[in-house]
Design an enzyme around this catalytic site. Structure first.
Site, PDB file in Angstrom:
ATOM      1  N   TYR A   1     -30.039  17.877  13.759  1.00 35.00           N
ATOM      2  CA  TYR A   1     -29.886  19.075  12.911  1.00 35.00           C
ATOM      3  C   TYR A   1     -29.752  18.673  11.448  1.00 35.00           C
ATOM      4  O   TYR A   1     -30.511  19.153  10.594  1.00 35.00           O
ATOM      5  CB  TYR A   1     -28.649  19.850  13.376  1.00 35.00           C
TER       6      TYR A   1
ATOM      7  N   SER B   1     -16.808  32.501  17.367  1.00 38.44           N
ATOM      8  CA  SER B   1     -17.160  33.260  18.574  1.00 38.44           C
ATOM      9  C   SER B   1     -16.381  32.732  19.782  1.00 38.44           C
ATOM     10  O   SER B   1     -15.857  33.514  20.578  1.00 38.44           O
ATOM     11  CB  SER B   1     -18.669  33.226  18.816  1.00 38.44           C
TER      12      SER B   1
ATOM     13  N   THR C   1      -6.753  19.759  12.823  1.00 31.88           N
ATOM     14  CA  THR C   1      -6.491  19.622  11.376  1.00 31.88           C
ATOM     15  C   THR C   1      -7.786  19.604  10.562  1.00 31.88           C
ATOM     16  O   THR C   1      -7.743  19.661   9.333  1.00 31.88           O
ATOM     17  CB  THR C   1      -5.701  18.330  11.056  1.00 31.88           C
TER      18      THR C   1
HETATM   19  P1  NAD Z   1     -29.108  31.687  15.456  1.00 29.62           P
HETATM   20  O1  NAD Z   1     -29.191  30.623  16.479  1.00 29.62           O
HETATM   21  O2  NAD Z   1     -28.455  32.969  15.837  1.00 29.62           O
HETATM   22  O3  NAD Z   1     -30.538  32.033  14.860  1.00 29.62           O
HETATM   23  C1  NAD Z   1     -31.620  31.137  14.835  1.00 29.62           C
HETATM   24  C2  NAD Z   1     -32.856  31.898  15.282  1.00 29.62           C
HETATM   25  O4  NAD Z   1     -33.995  31.009  15.213  1.00 29.62           O
HETATM   26  C3  NAD Z   1     -32.764  32.377  16.724  1.00 29.62           C
HETATM   27  O5  NAD Z   1     -33.166  33.720  16.814  1.00 29.62           O
HETATM   28  C4  NAD Z   1     -33.718  31.444  17.474  1.00 29.62           C
HETATM   29  O6  NAD Z   1     -34.255  32.040  18.646  1.00 29.62           O
HETATM   30  C5  NAD Z   1     -34.747  31.150  16.408  1.00 29.62           C
HETATM   31  N1  NAD Z   1     -35.464  29.889  16.640  1.00 29.62           N
HETATM   32  C6  NAD Z   1     -34.952  28.680  16.960  1.00 29.62           C
HETATM   33  N2  NAD Z   1     -35.932  27.770  17.078  1.00 29.62           N
HETATM   34  C7  NAD Z   1     -37.104  28.415  16.822  1.00 29.62           C
HETATM   35  C8  NAD Z   1     -38.457  28.019  16.796  1.00 29.62           C
HETATM   36  N3  NAD Z   1     -38.828  26.756  17.082  1.00 29.62           N
HETATM   37  N4  NAD Z   1     -39.407  28.946  16.506  1.00 29.62           N
HETATM   38  C9  NAD Z   1     -39.060  30.233  16.237  1.00 29.62           C
HETATM   39  N5  NAD Z   1     -37.779  30.667  16.264  1.00 29.62           N
HETATM   40  C10 NAD Z   1     -36.815  29.760  16.535  1.00 29.62           C
HETATM   41  O7  NAD Z   1     -28.343  31.031  14.204  1.00 29.62           O
HETATM   42  P2  NAD Z   1     -27.947  31.645  12.780  1.00 29.62           P
HETATM   43  O8  NAD Z   1     -26.504  31.379  12.582  1.00 29.62           O
HETATM   44  O9  NAD Z   1     -28.454  33.024  12.650  1.00 29.62           O
HETATM   45  O10 NAD Z   1     -28.727  30.666  11.809  1.00 29.62           O
HETATM   46  C11 NAD Z   1     -29.901  31.076  11.115  1.00 29.62           C
HETATM   47  C12 NAD Z   1     -30.300  29.992  10.118  1.00 29.62           C
HETATM   48  O11 NAD Z   1     -29.214  29.785   9.188  1.00 29.62           O
HETATM   49  C13 NAD Z   1     -30.570  28.634  10.763  1.00 29.62           C
HETATM   50  O12 NAD Z   1     -31.657  28.026  10.120  1.00 29.62           O
HETATM   51  C14 NAD Z   1     -29.304  27.850  10.505  1.00 29.62           C
HETATM   52  O13 NAD Z   1     -29.554  26.473  10.427  1.00 29.62           O
HETATM   53  C15 NAD Z   1     -28.857  28.414   9.166  1.00 29.62           C
HETATM   54  N6  NAD Z   1     -27.408  28.249   8.980  1.00 29.62           N
HETATM   55  C16 NAD Z   1     -26.525  29.074   9.595  1.00 29.62           C
HETATM   56  C17 NAD Z   1     -25.161  28.866   9.412  1.00 29.62           C
HETATM   57  C18 NAD Z   1     -24.129  29.750  10.048  1.00 29.62           C
HETATM   58  O14 NAD Z   1     -22.936  29.478   9.888  1.00 29.62           O
HETATM   59  N7  NAD Z   1     -24.451  30.818  10.726  1.00 29.62           N
HETATM   60  C19 NAD Z   1     -24.701  27.822   8.602  1.00 29.62           C
HETATM   61  C20 NAD Z   1     -25.654  26.994   8.009  1.00 29.62           C
HETATM   62  C21 NAD Z   1     -27.005  27.234   8.180  1.00 29.62           C
END
Ligand code: NAD
Ligand code: UDP
Length: 309
Positions: free
Chosen positions: A144, A188, A207
């Site tokens: 990641y 969650s 911590t």
């Molecule tokens: P999430 O897992 O709910 O959403 C990710 C989405 O991408 C899902 O709907 C999944 O089905 C889709 N996906 C995964 N692989 C795929 C692929 N190969 N092709 C097409 N679709 C694909 O997670 P999220 O929290 O909504 O995260 C969304 C974005 O934000 C991500 O890129 C994540 O790295 C980034 N992000 C989120 C957070 C957080 O705290 N929520 C923090 C840092 C970065």
């Protein structure tokens, strides 16, 4: 009205983003392979004639005509991105190449959802955008972290080499309604455990710190970043209120009036010890700062989970 592609649009953040952009009068193409996302997250949008869902994997190229692109496709919780680490890396790297090629051909502005994980287990605290990070390249989080770092590199190289109009944000831990209850992230997990009266699982001694941002604030920051001129980023987006994981567990128990007891489990390897964003750049260049405090955000999230579990 713009035609906007949101990859990962059926996920937690993506579904909120689609909803916001649709409400602003745009036409939305939501692209997702439904690995961690769900049609349930976008069910309420499917009847809108300006909303279209495409089941597609970003590791394969796609031809579409669009004006703007938000690239969110990538599993984000550690258990999910570690489930098939090679696929995770392909999603970040091939996904970035394919979607950047689309942006290049259509001359669309494209935003990358990068992450605080590019800072790894940070030795500089709090983390400004100028910090280059401390990432283990061969550990269980690397698929990641390194995937997201490589994606940032690709964004900046497409910008320098092909003049693609890029925006890069680094998102810090964000929570809220539509998180997958089984997704394994701390907010969650704790809420679901507290509502079910199950033991609350702290990994390590509790911590380690994180800084939690409510989804509405984050979405507002993402949209501001897309419309800002002369800012490529990277720009940190997150809530700088830092707390320990143990403090979060106690807060969730208190807000849910739960009888759950707190138990301790082994800390996964490479789990970052501390994390807190410096958000001066977002304040200055986007006029953005988070508005929702943790108690308020947790109450909305608890309310959501109590309806769906
Ligand atoms: P999430 O897992 O709910 O959403 C990710 C989405 O991408 C899902 O709907 C999944 O089905 C889709 N996906 C995964 N692989 C795929 C692929 N190969 N092709 C097409 N679709 C694909 O997670 P999220 O929290 O909504 O995260 C969304 C974005 O934000 C991500 O890129 C994540 O790295 C980034 N992000 C989120 C957070 C957080 O705290 N929520 C923090 C840092 C970065
Ligand atoms: N964590 C925990 N119990 C859980 C889930 C996570 O103590 O049930 C810890 C995890 O080890 C990490 C922090 O909470 O220190 C945040 O974990 P999460 O997976 O939400 O995000 P990330 O580690 O990617 O910031």
């Amino acid at each position: 009205m713009k035609r906007i592609l949101v990859t990962g649009g059926a996920g937690f953040l993506g579904s909120h983003l689609c909803e916001r952009l649709l409400n602003e009068g745009n036409e939305i193409i939501c692209l997702d392979n439904l690995f961690t996302g769900s049609k349930k997250n976008i069910r309420h949008l499917l009847s809108n004639e300006n909303f279209e869902f495409i089941r597609h994997d970003v590791i394969e190229p796609i031809q579409l005509e669009v004006d703007q692109i938000y690239n969110l496709a990538c599993p984000a919780s550690p258990p999910h991105y570690q489930y098939d680490p090679i696929k995770t890396l392909k999603t970040s790297v091939y996904g970035a190449i394919n979607i950047l090629d689309l942006a290049k051909r259509t001359k669309s502005r494209i935003l990358q959802s990068s992450t605080s994980e590019v800072y790894g287990d940070p030795k500089v605290h709090p983390q400004p955008e100028t910090y280059w990070g401390s990432v283990n390249p061969i550990g269980i989080r690397s698929c990641y972290d390194e995937g997201k770092r490589a994606a940032e590199t690709l964004f900046f190289d497409y910008h320098r080499q092909h003049n693609v109009d890029i925006r890069v944000i680094r998102i810090f831990n964000t929570y809220g309604p539509r998180m997958n209850p089984l997704d394994g992230r701390v907010v969650s997990n704790f809420i679901v455990q507290a509502l079910r009266g199950e033991d609350i699982t702290i990994y390590g001694d509790g911590t380690q710190t994180r800084s939690f941002c409510y989804v509405d604030d984050l979405i507002d920051g993402i949209v501001r970043m897309m419309s800002a001129e002369n800012v490529t980023g990277p720009v940190n987006l997150g809530n700088p209120t830092e707390m320990t994981v143990a403090e979060l567990a106690n807060k969730v128990v208190q807000l849910t009036n739960s009888k759950s007891k707190i138990i301790y489990k082994p800390l996964p390897s490479d789990d970052p010890v501390q994390r807190k964003p410096v958000i001066d750049l977002a304040k200055e260049s986007l006029n953005w700062s988070p508005k929702v405090n943790l108690d308020e955000g947790l109450k909305h999230t608890i309310n959501y989970f109590s309806k769906i579990i």
